[in-house]
Design a protein around this motif. Structure first.
Motif, PDB file in Angstrom:
ATOM      1  N   MET A  31       0.969  -0.996   0.115  1.00  0.00           N
ATOM      2  CA  MET A  31       0.082  -0.049   0.176  1.00  0.00           C
ATOM      3  C   MET A  31       0.895   1.316   0.027  1.00  0.00           C
ATOM      4  N   LYS A  32       0.436   2.177  -0.831  1.00  0.00           N
ATOM      5  CA  LYS A  32       1.247   3.434  -0.779  1.00  0.00           C
ATOM      6  C   LYS A  32       0.556   4.581  -0.059  1.00  0.00           C
ATOM      7  N   LEU A  33       1.179   4.951   1.057  1.00  0.00           N
ATOM      8  CA  LEU A  33       0.596   5.932   2.103  1.00  0.00           C
ATOM      9  C   LEU A  33       1.050   7.239   1.991  1.00  0.00           C
ATOM     10  N   PHE A  34       0.187   8.134   1.973  1.00  0.00           N
ATOM     11  CA  PHE A  34       0.346   9.708   1.703  1.00  0.00           C
ATOM     12  C   PHE A  34      -0.178  10.213   3.291  1.00  0.00           C
ATOM     13  N   VAL A  35       1.018  10.672   3.797  1.00  0.00           N
ATOM     14  CA  VAL A  35       0.755  11.150   5.139  1.00  0.00           C
ATOM     15  C   VAL A  35       0.793  12.667   5.393  1.00  0.00           C
ATOM     16  N   VAL A  36      -0.071  13.230   5.872  1.00  0.00           N
ATOM     17  CA  VAL A  36      -0.122  14.721   6.161  1.00  0.00           C
ATOM     18  C   VAL A  36      -0.546  15.030   7.639  1.00  0.00           C
ATOM     19  N   SER A  37      -0.356  16.173   7.986  1.00  0.00           N
ATOM     20  CA  SER A  37      -0.699  16.369   9.441  1.00  0.00           C
ATOM     21  C   SER A  37      -0.966  17.915   9.480  1.00  0.00           C
ATOM     22  N   ASP A  38      -1.675  18.404  10.404  1.00  0.00           N
ATOM     23  CA  ASP A  38      -1.962  19.761  10.834  1.00  0.00           C
ATOM     24  C   ASP A  38      -2.024  20.821   9.576  1.00  0.00           C
ATOM     25  N   THR A  39      -3.063  20.306   8.815  1.00  0.00           N
ATOM     26  CA  THR A  39      -3.525  21.175   7.498  1.00  0.00           C
ATOM     27  C   THR A  39      -4.209  22.293   8.051  1.00  0.00           C
ATOM     28  N   HIS A  40      -4.967  22.261   9.220  1.00  0.00           N
ATOM     29  CA  HIS A  40      -5.498  23.397   9.761  1.00  0.00           C
ATOM     30  C   HIS A  40      -6.408  24.260   8.983  1.00  0.00           C
ATOM     31  N   SER A  41      -7.311  23.563   8.094  1.00  0.00           N
ATOM     32  CA  SER A  41      -8.186  24.443   7.114  1.00  0.00           C
ATOM     33  C   SER A  41      -7.502  24.856   5.903  1.00  0.00           C
ATOM     34  N   TYR A  42      -6.054  24.681   5.667  1.00  0.00           N
ATOM     35  CA  TYR A  42      -5.745  25.343   4.773  1.00  0.00           C
ATOM     36  C   TYR A  42      -5.634  24.259   3.483  1.00  0.00           C
ATOM     37  N   PHE A  43      -7.142  24.152   3.098  1.00  0.00           N
ATOM     38  CA  PHE A  43      -7.569  23.136   2.154  1.00  0.00           C
ATOM     39  C   PHE A  43      -6.568  23.420   0.764  1.00  0.00           C
ATOM     40  N   ASP A  44      -6.612  24.464   0.267  1.00  0.00           N
ATOM     41  CA  ASP A  44      -5.800  24.616  -1.161  1.00  0.00           C
ATOM     42  C   ASP A  44      -4.352  24.459  -1.040  1.00  0.00           C
ATOM     43  N   GLU A  45      -3.686  24.694   0.144  1.00  0.00           N
ATOM     44  CA  GLU A  45      -2.179  24.189   0.025  1.00  0.00           C
ATOM     45  C   GLU A  45      -2.246  22.809   0.145  1.00  0.00           C
ATOM     46  N   MET A  46      -3.166  21.984   1.103  1.00  0.00           N
ATOM     47  CA  MET A  46      -2.891  20.527   1.169  1.00  0.00           C
ATOM     48  C   MET A  46      -3.164  19.949  -0.454  1.00  0.00           C
ATOM     49  N   ILE A  47      -4.217  20.251  -1.092  1.00  0.00           N
ATOM     50  CA  ILE A  47      -4.310  19.789  -2.294  1.00  0.00           C
ATOM     51  C   ILE A  47      -3.201  19.726  -3.236  1.00  0.00           C
ATOM     52  N   LYS A  48      -2.823  21.054  -3.378  1.00  0.00           N
ATOM     53  CA  LYS A  48      -1.672  21.217  -3.921  1.00  0.00           C
ATOM     54  C   LYS A  48      -0.301  20.417  -3.678  1.00  0.00           C
ATOM     55  N   ALA A  49      -0.128  20.051  -2.322  1.00  0.00           N
ATOM     56  CA  ALA A  49       0.987  19.161  -2.021  1.00  0.00           C
ATOM     57  C   ALA A  49       0.591  17.862  -2.411  1.00  0.00           C
ATOM     58  N   LEU A  50      -0.559  17.389  -2.061  1.00  0.00           N
ATOM     59  CA  LEU A  50      -1.023  16.038  -2.510  1.00  0.00           C
ATOM     60  C   LEU A  50      -0.857  15.730  -4.176  1.00  0.00           C
ATOM     61  N   ASP A  51      -1.597  16.773  -4.866  1.00  0.00           N
ATOM     62  CA  ASP A  51      -1.201  16.505  -6.233  1.00  0.00           C
ATOM     63  C   ASP A  51       0.128  16.507  -6.506  1.00  0.00           C
ATOM     64  N   GLU A  52       0.988  17.327  -6.067  1.00  0.00           N
ATOM     65  CA  GLU A  52       2.557  17.101  -6.393  1.00  0.00           C
ATOM     66  C   GLU A  52       3.233  16.023  -6.119  1.00  0.00           C
ATOM     67  N   ALA A  53       2.721  15.331  -4.893  1.00  0.00           N
ATOM     68  CA  ALA A  53       3.195  14.095  -4.234  1.00  0.00           C
ATOM     69  C   ALA A  53       2.588  12.842  -5.443  1.00  0.00           C
ATOM     70  N   GLY A  54       1.636  13.178  -6.009  1.00  0.00           N
ATOM     71  CA  GLY A  54       1.130  12.060  -6.886  1.00  0.00           C
ATOM     72  C   GLY A  54      -0.009  11.160  -6.309  1.00  0.00           C
ATOM     73  N   PHE A  55      -0.767  11.838  -5.326  1.00  0.00           N
ATOM     74  CA  PHE A  55      -1.656  11.073  -4.790  1.00  0.00           C
ATOM     75  C   PHE A  55      -3.088  11.138  -5.606  1.00  0.00           C
ATOM     76  N   ASP A  56      -3.578   9.942  -5.706  1.00  0.00           N
ATOM     77  CA  ASP A  56      -4.949   9.642  -6.722  1.00  0.00           C
ATOM     78  C   ASP A  56      -5.803   9.149  -5.832  1.00  0.00           C
ATOM     79  N   LYS A  57      -6.976   9.734  -5.385  1.00  0.00           N
ATOM     80  CA  LYS A  57      -7.920   9.301  -4.680  1.00  0.00           C
ATOM     81  C   LYS A  57      -8.697   8.156  -5.186  1.00  0.00           C
TER      82      LYS A  57
END
Length: 230
Positions: A1-27
């Protein structure tokens, strides 16, 4: 399993999505799992978008952070304490419940919005080689079966500092809560704040710190791991 781990995103939704996209996360990829190590809301501008996105993900683990506990306490009280203003919990309720007639009613609306997410949150998640939690684990031999009160204390701990005294043999503990520039400062002498501060993940044999202090740095760290579920 490929795990994409984040923390303390604190409602910074756009910043999280940008980082996940750059990391290659595919929901939509069944081999991709998002692990959020707590503090989903407060401080940032988009708590509703954050909650909706996380709840819609088919393959996820949500760990409870201290800010989820702060939110729950305030929503159940129906009134803020002084710390709810500087922690962002007061504003989060207003963002989740705009145009309500009173703050007590707003707390009820926000609670209705957050409860499904709170209900599925866990104190920790464990895979073959990693333990994922928010602050740190309780200082107990049988920490996996610690009480709610013990986990509430553990959510506030500085994981890097505590790992100097208590570790779990054979596994790395992945934590948020405490800005990783602190760990990099302690380990490598880089500034904790200001020019030259290092908000990249801190990694050693026992612990991985990933809180990028997004409200300050405006970035979200995404730790990508490959591991077996247990």
């Amino acid at each position: 399993m490929k795990l994409f781990v984040v923390s303390d995103t604190h409602s910074y939704f756009d910043e999280m999505i940008k980082a996940l996209d750059e990391a290659g996360f595919d929901k939509e990829n069944p081999n991709h799992m998002l692990i959020h190590c707590g503090d989903t809301v407060d401080r940032g501008p988009k708590p509703a978008e954050m909650i909706d996105y996380l709840m819609e993900l088919p393959n996820k683990v949500l760990v409870r952070g201290n800010h989820e506990s702060l939110m729950l306490d305030m929503m159940q009280r129906g009134s803020p304490h002084l710390n709810d203003f500087h922690n962002g919990t007061y504003q989060t309720v207003l963002d989740l419940a705009p145009n309500t007639e009173s703050f007590r009613v707003a707390c009820s609306v926000a609670y209705f919005k957050m409860k499904p997410m709170l209900d599925i949150m866990v104190d920790y998640f464990e895979t073959q080689h990693y333990i994922f939690t928010h602050g740190y684990i309780p200082f107990l031999e049988d920490w996996r079966n610690a009480s709610y009160a013990e986990w509430e204390k553990a959510r506030w701990l500085n994981g890097f500092a505590e790992s100097e005294y208590y570790t779990v043999g054979g596994k790395q503990i992945v934590v948020g809560h405490w800005h990783c520039s602190y760990a990099n400062h302690r380990a490598y002498g880089t500034p904790e704040w200001g020019e030259g501060a290092n908000f990249e993940p801190y990694i050693d044999n026992d612990i991985i710190c990933i809180d990028a202090c997004t409200a300050y740095s405006k970035k979200v760290n995404v730790l990508v791991l490959e591991d077996n579920l247990i």
